[in-house]
Design a protein around this motif. Structure first.
Motif, PDB file in Angstrom:
ATOM      1  N   TYR A 197       0.822  -1.216   0.000  1.00 24.98           N
ATOM      2  CA  TYR A 197       0.000   0.000   0.000  1.00 24.98           C
ATOM      3  C   TYR A 197       0.857   1.268   0.000  1.00 24.98           C
ATOM      4  O   TYR A 197       0.714   2.142  -0.862  1.00 24.98           O
ATOM      5  CB  TYR A 197      -0.908  -0.041   1.226  1.00 24.98           C
ATOM      6  N   ALA A 198       1.772   1.376   0.949  1.00 22.30           N
ATOM      7  CA  ALA A 198       2.594   2.586   1.057  1.00 22.30           C
ATOM      8  C   ALA A 198       3.538   2.719  -0.137  1.00 22.30           C
ATOM      9  O   ALA A 198       3.726   3.811  -0.678  1.00 22.30           O
ATOM     10  CB  ALA A 198       3.384   2.571   2.363  1.00 22.30           C
ATOM     11  N   ALA A 199       4.132   1.612  -0.548  1.00 21.79           N
ATOM     12  CA  ALA A 199       5.083   1.647  -1.667  1.00 21.79           C
ATOM     13  C   ALA A 199       4.412   2.140  -2.944  1.00 21.79           C
ATOM     14  O   ALA A 199       4.998   2.905  -3.715  1.00 21.79           O
ATOM     15  CB  ALA A 199       5.683   0.264  -1.886  1.00 21.79           C
TER      16      ALA A 199
ATOM     17  N   ASP B 103       5.387  -2.783   7.169  1.00 18.87           N
ATOM     18  CA  ASP B 103       4.137  -2.749   7.941  1.00 18.87           C
ATOM     19  C   ASP B 103       3.904  -1.363   8.536  1.00 18.87           C
ATOM     20  O   ASP B 103       2.788  -0.833   8.497  1.00 18.87           O
ATOM     21  CB  ASP B 103       4.167  -3.789   9.068  1.00 18.87           C
ATOM     22  N   ALA B 104       4.947  -0.771   9.092  1.00 20.80           N
ATOM     23  CA  ALA B 104       4.815   0.550   9.726  1.00 20.80           C
ATOM     24  C   ALA B 104       4.423   1.606   8.707  1.00 20.80           C
ATOM     25  O   ALA B 104       3.579   2.479   8.990  1.00 20.80           O
ATOM     26  CB  ALA B 104       6.121   0.931  10.417  1.00 20.80           C
ATOM     27  N   ALA B 105       5.006   1.547   7.520  1.00 22.79           N
ATOM     28  CA  ALA B 105       4.683   2.518   6.468  1.00 22.79           C
ATOM     29  C   ALA B 105       3.239   2.356   6.012  1.00 22.79           C
ATOM     30  O   ALA B 105       2.520   3.345   5.804  1.00 22.79           O
ATOM     31  CB  ALA B 105       5.636   2.347   5.289  1.00 22.79           C
ATOM     32  N   ASN B 106       2.788   1.108   5.859  1.00 18.03           N
ATOM     33  CA  ASN B 106       1.413   0.855   5.445  1.00 18.03           C
ATOM     34  C   ASN B 106       0.419   1.383   6.474  1.00 18.03           C
ATOM     35  O   ASN B 106      -0.586   2.009   6.127  1.00 18.03           O
ATOM     36  CB  ASN B 106       1.188  -0.645   5.236  1.00 18.03           C
ATOM     37  N   ILE B 107       0.699   1.118   7.740  1.00 18.25           N
ATOM     38  CA  ILE B 107      -0.191   1.573   8.813  1.00 18.25           C
ATOM     39  C   ILE B 107      -0.241   3.096   8.865  1.00 18.25           C
ATOM     40  O   ILE B 107      -1.312   3.696   9.000  1.00 18.25           O
ATOM     41  CB  ILE B 107       0.265   0.988  10.171  1.00 18.25           C
TER      42      ILE B 107
END
Length: 202
Positions: free
Chosen positions: A89-91, A103-107
């Motif tokens: 998602y974040a990427a 995981d941290a970036a997506n959250i």
């Protein structure tokens, strides 16, 4: 019942969870990384399509029956996003940061996108596909879903992925705050696996 299955995933969290869930049935789950199998290209447009693609890919390169999981979080206020793109998602939005885990970036991105929304309902989905061989014309499919809400902040140290922000109102805690056994009983992956085992026994 199979004695061995290749799990078409390099996600350590998924491997551990499925190994634990299948151990009681005497099935040995071997991660595809053990055979040097690279991740398949997830070109499908649904959880079902991607799960079948991944299972066939792992089976073709190992010669063993294979099980694949395609899962993700669907947030109602975001039109079902991140959906099949949950893991990246974040990427995909250029929001990943070398200082963060994936995981941290997506959250972080999801919480940011939810700031203006009052409807915080969401569902975890898991589709499991099992093929006896790469060209199996009748793969077994099981779909589990787990309803909850997106919390305002991260809570809990367990689980992986979006677990720290998947709030369960009836329990007053997030998925990341659940004991492993409780999560296995409730989760989308646990539900899908029990449905799949019912089909296998049948």
């Amino acid at each position: 019942m199979f004695k061995q299955l290749v799990l078409a995933s390099s996600n350590a969290g998924k491997v551990a969870e499925l190994q634990s869930l299948l151990a009681d049935y005497g099935v040995e789950v071997l991660p595809q990384t053990q055979f040097g199998v690279p991740d398949a290209d997830e070109t499908g447009l649904s959880f079902i399509e991607n799960a079948i693609l991944k299972a066939r890919h792992a089976s073709r390169l190992t010669g063993l029956p294979a099980i694949a999981d395609d899962s993700g979080l669907a947030v109602h206020a975001l039109g079902g996003a991140p959906g099949i793109y949950s893991a990246r998602y974040a990427a995909m939005h250029g929001m990943d940061n070398a200082q963060d885990s994936k995981d941290a970036a997506n959250i972080r991105l999801l919480l940011q996108n939810m700031q203006q929304h009052t409807d915080r309902s969401a569902e975890f989905h898991c589709v499991l596909a099992l093929v006896q061989h790469a060209d199996d014309p009748v793969p077994l499919i099981a779909h589990g879903r787990w309803s909850g809400q997106i919390s305002q902040q991260q809570l809990g140290e367990g689980g992986f992925g979006y677990d720290p922000i998947f709030w369960l109102p009836e329990l007053g805690k997030t998925s990341a705050q659940l004991a492993k056994a409780d999560k296995a009983a409730l989760s989308h992956r646990g539900q899908a696996l029990r449905l799949l085992l019912t089909q296998l026994r049948g």
